[in-house]
Design a protein around this motif. Structure first.
Motif, short mmCIF file in Angstrom:
data_model
loop_
_atom_site.label_atom_id
_atom_site.label_comp_id
_atom_site.label_asym_id
_atom_site.label_seq_id
_atom_site.Cartn_x
_atom_site.Cartn_y
_atom_site.Cartn_z
N PRO A 18 0.70 -1.32 -0.12
CA PRO A 18 -0.13 0.00 0.06
C PRO A 18 0.88 1.23 -0.02
CG PRO A 18 -0.04 -1.10 2.14
CD PRO A 18 0.71 -1.77 1.35
N ALA A 19 0.33 2.17 -0.69
CA ALA A 19 1.20 3.56 -0.78
C ALA A 19 1.19 4.16 0.58
CB ALA A 19 0.62 4.45 -1.94
N PRO A 20 2.07 4.95 0.70
CA PRO A 20 2.06 5.69 2.15
C PRO A 20 0.75 6.83 2.00
CG PRO A 20 3.83 6.32 0.87
CD PRO A 20 3.35 5.35 0.01
N ILE A 21 0.40 7.21 3.09
CA ILE A 21 -0.67 8.01 3.26
C ILE A 21 -0.19 9.62 3.37
CG2 ILE A 21 -2.32 8.78 4.76
CD1 ILE A 21 -2.82 6.02 5.93
N LYS A 22 -0.82 10.37 2.51
CA LYS A 22 -0.30 11.72 2.26
C LYS A 22 -0.79 12.63 3.35
CE LYS A 22 0.08 15.38 -1.23
NZ LYS A 22 -0.32 15.73 -2.65
N VAL A 23 0.41 13.26 3.91
CA VAL A 23 0.10 14.07 5.21
C VAL A 23 -0.01 15.61 4.84
CG1 VAL A 23 1.01 14.71 7.56
CG2 VAL A 23 0.80 12.17 6.77
N LEU B 200 7.83 18.11 11.61
CA LEU B 200 7.45 16.58 11.95
C LEU B 200 7.26 15.88 10.78
CD1 LEU B 200 5.41 17.85 14.76
CD2 LEU B 200 7.45 16.33 15.01
N VAL B 201 6.49 16.58 9.64
CA VAL B 201 6.21 15.87 8.41
C VAL B 201 6.74 16.65 7.10
CG1 VAL B 201 3.95 15.31 9.45
CG2 VAL B 201 4.27 17.58 8.27
N ASP B 202 8.18 17.22 7.18
CA ASP B 202 8.63 17.91 6.04
C ASP B 202 9.75 16.77 5.24
OD1 ASP B 202 11.66 19.55 7.57
OD2 ASP B 202 10.92 17.22 7.70
N GLY B 203 9.82 15.56 5.68
CA GLY B 203 10.46 14.62 5.02
C GLY B 203 12.02 14.56 5.27
N ASP B 204 12.61 15.68 6.11
CA ASP B 204 13.87 15.66 6.33
C ASP B 204 14.09 15.11 7.81
OD1 ASP B 204 16.17 18.82 6.57
OD2 ASP B 204 16.57 16.36 6.60
#
Length: 619
Positions: free
Chosen positions: A485-490, A507-511
């Motif tokens: 399953p593809a990751p959920i988009k936040v 917290l959710v910037d991918g870095d």
């Protein structure tokens, strides 16, 4: 207004260049044409390093409203990028120490500076390059701290000092405050700094201030001892609390213009006294008038002027006899008057010089209290103002920060020529690199072919790729596996407990190199429930969560609820944090918001009871 050179949007104009304090950032005196006020304009060029970080820090500094910090009025990101700040004025702290300052005033200035830095820290800004030249006192007694946030970004001090320790920046500013406090109390630096004598050391640490200067408050001694003994203050706010209460900072009066006016008045009075002498004979009246006018430009003290005045009066008393004399006597009278006036001028010149020196010394600005230590090396940054007219010389302000900075000279060649040469050089280098890479690929391919190593799989018949019936029954066929399953988009995250909301985007910037963190507390449950809300782009089934950059222990709840009711909803999972990464799996639940409730703080990598998170992903 017409002499200003427009820049950027056209609202601001450049009036002149100021001395450079940051590498590859040009400072200018400027004017705000709308508000008609003087400003300082920092111009960032293509060569400016850490350009985006500097503009980001300056944008955050605009929001800091503490009057003790140098105001950042505006930031324009379009080419050329500029930062508009409040002009610097007043006397630097090093200038005050060289003039002589009491321990109570040092305590007051450092206390005001500590409170100003604490106001910046609450907005996520740190100085990290605090020096005596960055602290100024205005004539009215106001304290002004310059360079907050901008200097740290321009010199990349956040990465060099803070690193992965979120409290390192606060500790660095606190230590700098104590070092400047020690310098103000003793006139010596607790270490090594160019232009300032070092403090004597005992047992590997600087001696206490009271050892060098009598009458120092034991509280200040204790603060310095704590700093050198491994128990330093951890923030500027703690330094302010340790200083206790302090008196108001005293201002000063600059009376140089008053001294000039007084000297001119004295000169006019002396000239009027010399011109009040009675005239000589009518035959010599025109000559004496010209002589008096020439002598009136050189004032003299009355006591030194007495011989010439008496001589002129003796000549005036002989007026009736001279009127009866012939032309030869008139000529003698004129020659006598010329010699008398020359004598008066000769006496007036040294008197003028001595009188001006005495008056200027008496009119020089003085402090009420001059009881502190005197730094034998005077500062060159005394009474520096960035609002001086263009014709006045601008005193040099050399960078004296705690870290070495390589100030590259700015190239004065034409900008278009420089860019053209740079593009040509870059193209040649890239071409050479491509040629080398292509040659290496051909060479490696030939070597592998000679060795019998193939880059591709051997050809296989299509029938061999079809699984048999037995393979299909045993599940060993070549059928494709079901895709994961593809990751959920936040869409975002929010700190609901006022724990560093300025860092919630991390917290959710991918870095995963930058972290969000809470305050530390000696009791793991001392902060109460700390809630974080993660918002989805749309409602979707969620069956797991990965929390990266966590500590060890504590307790966290995963709830399917809204940001308005973080303690409600359904508890999907609960448990302690694990070092590095914490993962929870649970039954798929459709929701548009996941709330993390930290009921107990884990122990972070630096040993404190606080929560740290670099990234949150949902599954």
């Amino acid at each position: 207004m017409s002499e200003a050179t427009p820049i950027g949007s056209g609202r601001y104009g450049l009036l002149g260049t100021l001395s450079t304090t940051l590498p590859r950032i040009v400072r200018h005196r400027g004017i705000d044409t709308i508000l008609d006020r003087d400003v300082t304009i920092l111009v960032l060029t293509d060569a400016s390093i850490h350009r985006d970080n500097v503009l980001e820090s300056a944008s955050r500094a605009v929001l800091v409203e503490d009057g003790r910090l140098q105001r950042v009025y505006d930031v324009e990101r379009s080419e050329p990028s500029i930062i508009v700040t409040e002009p610097l004025a007043g006397r630097t702290f090093s200038s005050l120490v060289s003039r002589g300052i009491s321990a109570t005033q040092v305590r007051a200035i450092i206390g005001e500076t500590a409170q100003a830095l604490d106001a910046g820290a609450r907005k996520g800004l740190h100085h990290l390059n605090l020096s005596p030249e960055a602290i100024r006192v205005l004539p009215g007694g106001e304290v002004k701290v310059s360079g907050l946030g901008i200097e740290a970004a321009a010199l990349d001090l956040e990465n060099r000092i803070a690193g992965n320790d979120p409290m390192a920046a606060d500790r660095a500013d606190a230590r700098a405050l104590v070092e400047i406090l020690y310098y103000g109390l003793t006139g010596r630096w607790p270490g090594k700094r160019p232009g300032i004598p070092s403090a004597p050391r005992l047992g590997g640490v600087p001696v206490t201030p009271s050892t060098l200067v009598a009458g120092i408050d034991p509280i200040l001694d204790d603060l310095c001892v704590r700093t050198w003994s491994g128990q330093p203050p951890i923030s500027a706010a703690e330094v302010a609390r340790a200083l206790g209460s302090w008196e108001d900072v005293k201002g000063y009066t600059d009376t140089r213009s008053t001294a000039s006016a007084g000297s001119a008045g004295t000169a006019a009075g002396a000239a009027a006294g010399a011109a009040s002498s009675t005239g000589v004979a009518s035959a010599a009246r025109g000559v004496l008038g010209r002589l008096r006018r020439s002598s009136s430009s050189a004032p003299a003290i009355a006591s030194q002027q007495a011989p010439s005045t008496a001589a002129l009066e003796r000549s005036a008393s002989a007026e009736p006899a001279q009127l009866e004399a012939g032309p030869e006597e008139d000529l003698k009278l004129i020659e006598s008057a010329e010699s008398i006036n020359a004598e008066a001028n000769a006496l007036a010149e040294p008197a003028l010089i001595e009188a001006d020196q005495d008056e200027l010394l008496e009119a020089a600005p003085q402090y009420v209290e001059v009881t502190g230590p005197v730094n034998p090396i005077p500062s060159v940054l005394t009474n520096v103002s960035e609002t001086a007219p263009a014709t006045a010389p601008v005193p040099a302000e050399p960078f004296t920060g705690s870290f070495e900075v390589n100030f590259d000279d700015f190239d004065e060649e034409d900008e278009e020529i420089t860019r053209s040469v740079s593009r040509t050089t870059t193209g040649v280098v890239i071409g050479l690199v491509v040629v080398v890479l292509v040659g290496m690929v051909f060479a490696i391919t030939n070597l592998l072919q000679l060795a019998g190593i193939s880059f591709t799989d051997p050809d296989k018949a299509a029938a061999d790729t079809v699984p048999t019936a037995t393979q299909q029954q045993q599940g060993g066929g070549g059928g494709e596996q079901a895709p994961e399953p593809a990751p959920i988009k936040v869409t975002g995250a929010k700190s609901l407990s006022d724990q560093h909301p300025e860092l919630e985007d991390r917290l959710v910037d991918g870095d995963t190199s930058q972290e969000w963190f809470t305050q530390w507390h000696k009791d793991p449950a001392g902060l109460g429930p700390v809630s974080l809300a993660v918002t989805l782009e749309q409602a979707a089934p969620v069956s797991g969560i990965d929390i990266h950059g966590t500590g060890q222990g504590g307790n966290v709840q995963i709830r399917a609820t809204s940001a308005d009711d973080p303690q409600g909803g359904t508890i999907l999972a609960e448990g302690p944090f694990t070092q590095g990464s914490t993962t929870f799996s649970f039954d798929a639940t459709e929701t548009d918001t996941i709330v993390l409730v930290i009921t107990e703080l884990p122990r972070s990598s630096d040993g404190d009871n606080k929560a740290t998170i670099t990234e949150i992903t949902l599954r």
